[in-house]
Design an enzyme around this catalytic site. Structure first.
Site, PDB file in Angstrom:
ATOM      1  N   ASN A  43     -57.052   2.528  25.671  1.00  0.00           N
ATOM      2  CA  ASN A  43     -56.588   3.508  26.655  1.00  0.00           C
ATOM      3  C   ASN A  43     -55.159   3.922  26.371  1.00  0.00           C
ATOM      4  OD1 ASN A  43     -54.554   2.878  29.063  1.00  0.00           O
ATOM      5  ND2 ASN A  43     -55.442   0.933  28.410  1.00  0.00           N
ATOM      6  N   PHE A  76     -49.854   5.380  32.854  1.00  0.00           N
ATOM      7  CA  PHE A  76     -49.470   5.171  34.266  1.00  0.00           C
ATOM      8  C   PHE A  76     -49.751   6.387  35.151  1.00  0.00           C
ATOM      9  CE2 PHE A  76     -45.795   1.996  33.069  1.00  0.00           C
ATOM     10  CZ  PHE A  76     -46.729   1.029  32.780  1.00  0.00           C
ATOM     11  N   SER A  94     -46.613  -2.206  28.878  1.00  0.00           N
ATOM     12  CA  SER A  94     -47.615  -1.188  28.568  1.00  0.00           C
ATOM     13  C   SER A  94     -47.171  -0.425  27.327  1.00  0.00           C
ATOM     14  CB  SER A  94     -47.783  -0.216  29.725  1.00  0.00           C
ATOM     15  OG  SER A  94     -48.513   0.905  29.264  1.00  0.00           O
ATOM     16  N   ASN A 129     -48.092   2.526  26.554  1.00  0.00           N
ATOM     17  CA  ASN A 129     -48.306   3.973  26.710  1.00  0.00           C
ATOM     18  C   ASN A 129     -47.186   4.726  27.413  1.00  0.00           C
ATOM     19  OD1 ASN A 129     -50.881   3.857  25.459  1.00  0.00           O
ATOM     20  ND2 ASN A 129     -51.672   2.915  27.328  1.00  0.00           N
ATOM     21  N   THR A 130     -46.108   4.013  27.743  1.00  0.00           N
ATOM     22  CA  THR A 130     -44.911   4.683  28.264  1.00  0.00           C
ATOM     23  C   THR A 130     -43.822   4.458  27.234  1.00  0.00           C
ATOM     24  OG1 THR A 130     -45.544   4.416  30.582  1.00  0.00           O
ATOM     25  CG2 THR A 130     -43.187   4.676  30.134  1.00  0.00           C
ATOM     26  N   LYS A 167     -45.187  -9.319  33.173  1.00  0.00           N
ATOM     27  CA  LYS A 167     -46.360  -9.130  32.295  1.00  0.00           C
ATOM     28  C   LYS A 167     -45.890  -8.749  30.898  1.00  0.00           C
ATOM     29  CE  LYS A 167     -50.886  -6.903  32.080  1.00  0.00           C
ATOM     30  NZ  LYS A 167     -51.922  -6.230  32.867  1.00  0.00           N
ATOM     31  N   ASN A 184     -50.765  -8.026  28.133  1.00  0.00           N
ATOM     32  CA  ASN A 184     -51.180  -6.633  28.279  1.00  0.00           C
ATOM     33  C   ASN A 184     -52.029  -6.252  27.047  1.00  0.00           C
ATOM     34  OD1 ASN A 184     -51.215  -3.897  29.203  1.00  0.00           O
ATOM     35  ND2 ASN A 184     -49.205  -4.233  30.127  1.00  0.00           N
TER      36      ASN A 184
HETATM   37  C1  FMN Z   1     -58.086   1.545  31.121  1.00  0.00           C
HETATM   38  C2  FMN Z   1     -57.043   0.481  31.287  1.00  0.00           C
HETATM   39  C3  FMN Z   1     -55.927   0.721  32.094  1.00  0.00           C
HETATM   40  C4  FMN Z   1     -54.947  -0.266  32.245  1.00  0.00           C
HETATM   41  N1  FMN Z   1     -53.869  -0.020  33.049  1.00  0.00           N
HETATM   42  C5  FMN Z   1     -52.936  -0.999  33.219  1.00  0.00           C
HETATM   43  C6  FMN Z   1     -51.830  -0.787  34.079  1.00  0.00           C
HETATM   44  O1  FMN Z   1     -51.694   0.254  34.721  1.00  0.00           O
HETATM   45  N2  FMN Z   1     -50.914  -1.768  34.194  1.00  0.00           N
HETATM   46  C7  FMN Z   1     -51.027  -2.966  33.525  1.00  0.00           C
HETATM   47  O2  FMN Z   1     -50.175  -3.837  33.678  1.00  0.00           O
HETATM   48  N3  FMN Z   1     -52.082  -3.204  32.711  1.00  0.00           N
HETATM   49  C8  FMN Z   1     -53.028  -2.255  32.554  1.00  0.00           C
HETATM   50  N4  FMN Z   1     -54.099  -2.493  31.730  1.00  0.00           N
HETATM   51  C9  FMN Z   1     -54.194  -3.793  31.022  1.00  0.00           C
HETATM   52  C10 FMN Z   1     -55.106  -4.777  31.760  1.00  0.00           C
HETATM   53  O3  FMN Z   1     -54.579  -5.104  33.020  1.00  0.00           O
HETATM   54  C11 FMN Z   1     -55.283  -6.062  30.939  1.00  0.00           C
HETATM   55  O4  FMN Z   1     -54.059  -6.745  30.893  1.00  0.00           O
HETATM   56  C12 FMN Z   1     -55.754  -5.802  29.515  1.00  0.00           C
HETATM   57  O5  FMN Z   1     -56.754  -4.795  29.510  1.00  0.00           O
HETATM   58  C13 FMN Z   1     -56.328  -7.054  28.849  1.00  0.00           C
HETATM   59  O6  FMN Z   1     -57.420  -7.575  29.565  1.00  0.00           O
HETATM   60  P1  FMN Z   1     -58.950  -7.271  29.171  1.00  0.00           P
HETATM   61  O7  FMN Z   1     -59.105  -7.618  27.714  1.00  0.00           O
HETATM   62  O8  FMN Z   1     -59.743  -8.140  30.110  1.00  0.00           O
HETATM   63  O9  FMN Z   1     -59.188  -5.834  29.425  1.00  0.00           O
HETATM   64  C14 FMN Z   1     -55.087  -1.511  31.564  1.00  0.00           C
HETATM   65  C15 FMN Z   1     -56.213  -1.732  30.762  1.00  0.00           C
HETATM   66  C16 FMN Z   1     -57.187  -0.764  30.616  1.00  0.00           C
HETATM   67  C17 FMN Z   1     -58.388  -1.050  29.737  1.00  0.00           C
END
Ligand code: FMN
Length: 336
Positions: A116, A120, A185, A187-188, A221, A250
């Site tokens: 992704n 934000f 993150s 993406n910022t 995080k 993350n």
């Molecule tokens: C579509 C998407 C959006 C996410 N948005 C955020 C976010 O806004 N803030 C954040 O701290 N992590 C965000 N994450 C990261 C998740 O909270 C998580 O830390 C990461 O995906 C790893 O876990 P997973 O392998 O179970 O997905 C996002 C992940 C995905 C897939």
């Protein structure tokens, strides 16, 4: 054997583009949150409880909803009804923002992964605080701990990041059982630079100073890309500033497990992140006493068990929920 979600719901959701599927799911859960009958139906998925106390909070079980699934905090009662032991909403930014151009979420089913680059997208701290106040007034506030994850608005220059976080912090702190500072993150632009010891120290000091007489547990995080001396420095700064927990990790920028023809810019999550995040959890647990919340590639009881064995006290799900559905919670709790 496939579970009910994998057999009947996932094919429907996966027939939609990933962001539409996400939107539909969160909207339905948001609607369900208003109806007792719907919440009762969601409770059918609830796992057995295994209470745990951490940072002075009581968790009915150690499985949490990871940040990003409910960025705007629209479905809190539904997540609790599904059986999550805690819910992290956000990332919330000071200013409402649309995020990056679409498409910006990609499924990689073969790899059990997602990429992704949302950036934000969220309603902003004012609107979200307003929504949370209304939920509290309605008497439907969930009985499980709620974390609020905050990050920097895209338009705010990195040098003014602290002020930007402080704004969100002031707006949402009254609704949070804990606050997560997202400095990881991908993406910022520039956000991950806030993991540099000096910048992180400034941010933690400012937030700590603001906390007043009833400080909320602060959680940081971090990205899976930190290691060695940088990790040591981050942990030292967190310890000095009394940070209550660390979320590891993350999404990753290491796309090496992804075939080039499927690759996309953004943060990679899911199965390819599993070992990397477990390794970091293990390293943190070995190096310091700050409790670790594990996130990354949890898809079944075995991958959850690995995180606890590495030293995590709580875990969070995102991609696993997309691929395996809400039955994953019970599967994990029954087999842990
Ligand atoms: C579509 C998407 C959006 C996410 N948005 C955020 C976010 O806004 N803030 C954040 O701290 N992590 C965000 N994450 C990261 C998740 O909270 C998580 O830390 C990461 O995906 C790893 O876990 P997973 O392998 O179970 O997905 C996002 C992940 C995905 C897939």
């Amino acid at each position: 054997m496939k579970n009910g979600y994998e057999l009947f719901v996932r094919p429907l959701l996966f027939s939609l583009d990933p962001e539409t599927a996400h939107h539909v799911t969160v909207r339905l859960l948001g609607r369900a949150a208003h109806f007792d009958l719907a919440l009762r139906a969601l409770r059918l998925f609830q796992p057995s409880s295994k209470p745990k106390t951490l940072f002075g909070l009581s968790f009915p079980n150690p499985i949490g909803l990871a940040a990003g699934l409910d960025k705007n905090g629209v479905a809190l009662p539904a997540w609790a009804a599904l059986g999550f032991g805690f819910i992290e909403i956000g990332t919330v930014t000071a200013k409402a923002q649309l995020g990056n151009p679409k498409p910006r979420i990609f499924r990689l089913p073969e790899q059990q992964a997602l990429i992704n680059r949302l950036g934000f997208n969220n309603d902003g701290a004012d609107a979200i605080a307003h929504r949370l106040a209304a939920l509290r007034e309605s008497g439907r506030w969930p009985a499980v701990p709620v974390g609020i994850n905050i990050g920097k608005s895209r338009v705010t220059p990195l040098q003014q990041a602290t002020e930007d976080y402080l704004y969100s912090f002031r707006m949402v702190r009254d609704f949070a059982d804990y606050i997560t500072l997202n400095v990881s993150s991908p993406n910022t632009p520039g956000l991950r630079e806030l993991q540099e010891p000096e910048k992180l120290s400034e941010l933690l000091y400012a937030i700590g100073n603001e906390a007043g007489t009833a400080p909320k547990p602060l959680v940081v995080k971090i990205s899976p890309e930190v290691s060695g001396t940088q990790l040591k420095a981050i942990l030292a700064v967190c310890e000095e500033n009394g940070v209550s927990g660390i979320i590891a990790t993350n999404t990753t920028l290491d796309h090496s497990p992804i075939p080039p023809q499927l690759d996309q810019a953004g943060g990679l999550s899911g199965a390819p992140l599993r070992d990397k995040s477990t390794a970091l959890v293990r390293e943190i647990a070995a190096q310091c006493k700050i409790p670790v919340i594990a996130s990354g590639g949890i898809f079944d009881a075995q991958s959850a068990r690995e995180k606890f064995q590495a030293g995590a006290l709580l875990i969070q799900l995102y991609s696993g929920l997309v691929y395996r559905g809400p039955q994953l919670l019970r599967e994990i709790m029954d087999r842990l």
